[in-house]
Write an enzyme that holds these catalytic residues in place. Sequence first.
Site, PDB file in Angstrom:
ATOM      1  CG  PHE A 303      -1.970   2.288  -6.036  1.00 10.35           C
ATOM      2  CD1 PHE A 303      -2.003   1.380  -4.938  1.00 10.35           C
ATOM      3  CD2 PHE A 303      -2.622   1.979  -7.247  1.00 10.35           C
ATOM      4  CE1 PHE A 303      -2.827   0.242  -5.244  1.00 10.35           C
ATOM      5  CE2 PHE A 303      -3.467   0.902  -7.212  1.00 10.35           C
ATOM      6  CZ  PHE A 303      -3.547   0.013  -6.419  1.00 10.35           C
ATOM      7  CG  ASP A 304       2.575   7.103  -1.510  1.00 18.45           C
ATOM      8  OD1 ASP A 304       3.124   7.835  -2.215  1.00 18.45           O
ATOM      9  OD2 ASP A 304       3.097   6.463  -0.494  1.00 18.45           O
TER      10      ASP A 304
END
Length: 609
Positions: A303-304
């Site tokens: 995930f960003d």
Amino acid sequence: MNFSRDEKIDILLIVISAISVIASFLLSLDYLSWIAVILCGIPIFKECAEGLITEFDIKADLLVTIAIIASIIIGEVFAAGEIATIMAIGGFLEEYTVSKAQGRIEELVKMTPQVATRIKKGVEEKIPVDEVKIGDTLKVLPGESIPTDGIIIEGETSIDQATLTGESVPVDKSVNDEVFSGTINLYGSFTMKTTKVSEDSSLQKLIRLVESSKPENAKIVRSADRWATWIVIIAFLSAIITYFVTGEIIRSVTILVVFCPCALVLATPTAIMAAIGNLTKYGILVKDGESLEELARVDELVFDKTGTLTHGTPEVVKVISDNEEEMMYLLASLESKSEHPLAKAIVKYYNKTDLANVSDFKMHIGKGVTGIIEGSKIIAGNKKLLEAENIPLNYDEENKNGEITIFVAKDNEIIGIVLLADTLRENSRQTVKQLKRLGMKTTLLTGDNEETGKFISREVKVTNAQYNCLPEDKTEYIKQEQLKGNKVAMIGDGINDAPSLRKANVGIAMGSIGSDVSIEAANIALINDNIGDIPHLIAIARKTLRTINLNITFSLALNIIAMILAILGVLDPIAGALVHNIGSVIVIIYSSTLVNYKISGKDYRKAKK
């Protein structure tokens, strides 16, 4: 669905061929099947010849071609037309669903500054950015894109660095701070000394990363072609042996007909197309069928943070004041004169129109704002601004989770503080929890500082987290995981995520707030920005792969049984064609169950196994 001109022509030819075959069967007019043989058979003959001549590539098309020709020779034109039509349908579905969309970098190129203002011997001059040399002194005005990497030597400002780091809040910069090409100067002019020429700048490095980053996995080969060589060999040997043993050419031709891998060719594209149709209802755009097959094998999701697990914009999360109503009235009135993202967040939070008149409004770059409201001097800003105004701090910041603190003072006395932060999406925690139940490792890679990153990782309970990540750091992490044999999917939203999205085995972009570059670099886009759909996406990808494998197993079993019956003389060419046609229908019906598929407890139990 939007079809290209060529695709519309293919659909028209298939429809005409299907009608001709059906009419031929119902009216017992074999010559009508010639329409299907010509319209659908000739393209198959052409593709087979090209594969053999240019690459000596033996595929299912070779067996299909021979079966069609053999059927015509023995007078079974209906069987030939039916085979050609079924194969054309399968080929079209496959070509349509697995065509890989090519990533574009036009947006990055457009962001590349073309002109710089150089100061030479006290004189300002506009020059092409390609002529900028290391050590040149450049001037950057508010709203301009920074031409190349460098160090500020005079002035203060706030920089929008979302292009590179994905940070949702502008970063304050002053003398000796580093600035990067392609980032935006929001407020205040400054002068800088260049440390890199344009072609070596951070933005150009990002462009090269997007161009060159590719997953270290081979392209998935078509399911039918995976078995094609063996099918061709088995079918030919069986047909030849049967002819020599029985002396009946019709049995040999029937073997070729029943061994035509129509159901096998349809096994993959029908399942993928049904799954794509399902995902479309959830606002999930899948660019190619290969991505679903690859996603089914992924064991880690990266995930960003900004715009992915969080909303991507600052919001007021806490207000501390003995008189909150008065303080927010004064603060919102003052901040309404500013265009800073934090100011907009405060005005939005106040959400009232009864704002006071502000006079003598001043913006203090990197510190805050001041103004006169109803005869009183109002100050809103950080510690630096309060220290400059000689105002004693009698409030604790309380920003233990990386929030941004705005102090509010009236007539040189603090009357409260406001904490702002990039807030979590409502379903972030639940999404990560469900992914873990599916057996997925979850990793957070963020450009934010360690304090903010740790707070987010604790809140959503990801398996692993890294902070202060530049685009190349994220890409390197994914590369190292792939070298360990792990399959990695990446989900992000900004331009800075584009290299990672392309490096990952499967890239997933946030669609509506994500940049065009990130969407183009990704294989899958969440048009509704709902990360809560990610578990469903993973589950249906796995279900699709299981469906494909079952389709293939069924198709091969049907071919073998039909071949045995053909050898024994139980099936003639027409009956054989109908048998494998029934097999194709069964494959299509089973694949279509994916259209209404929903994630369930069974998927979580299978993940545990």
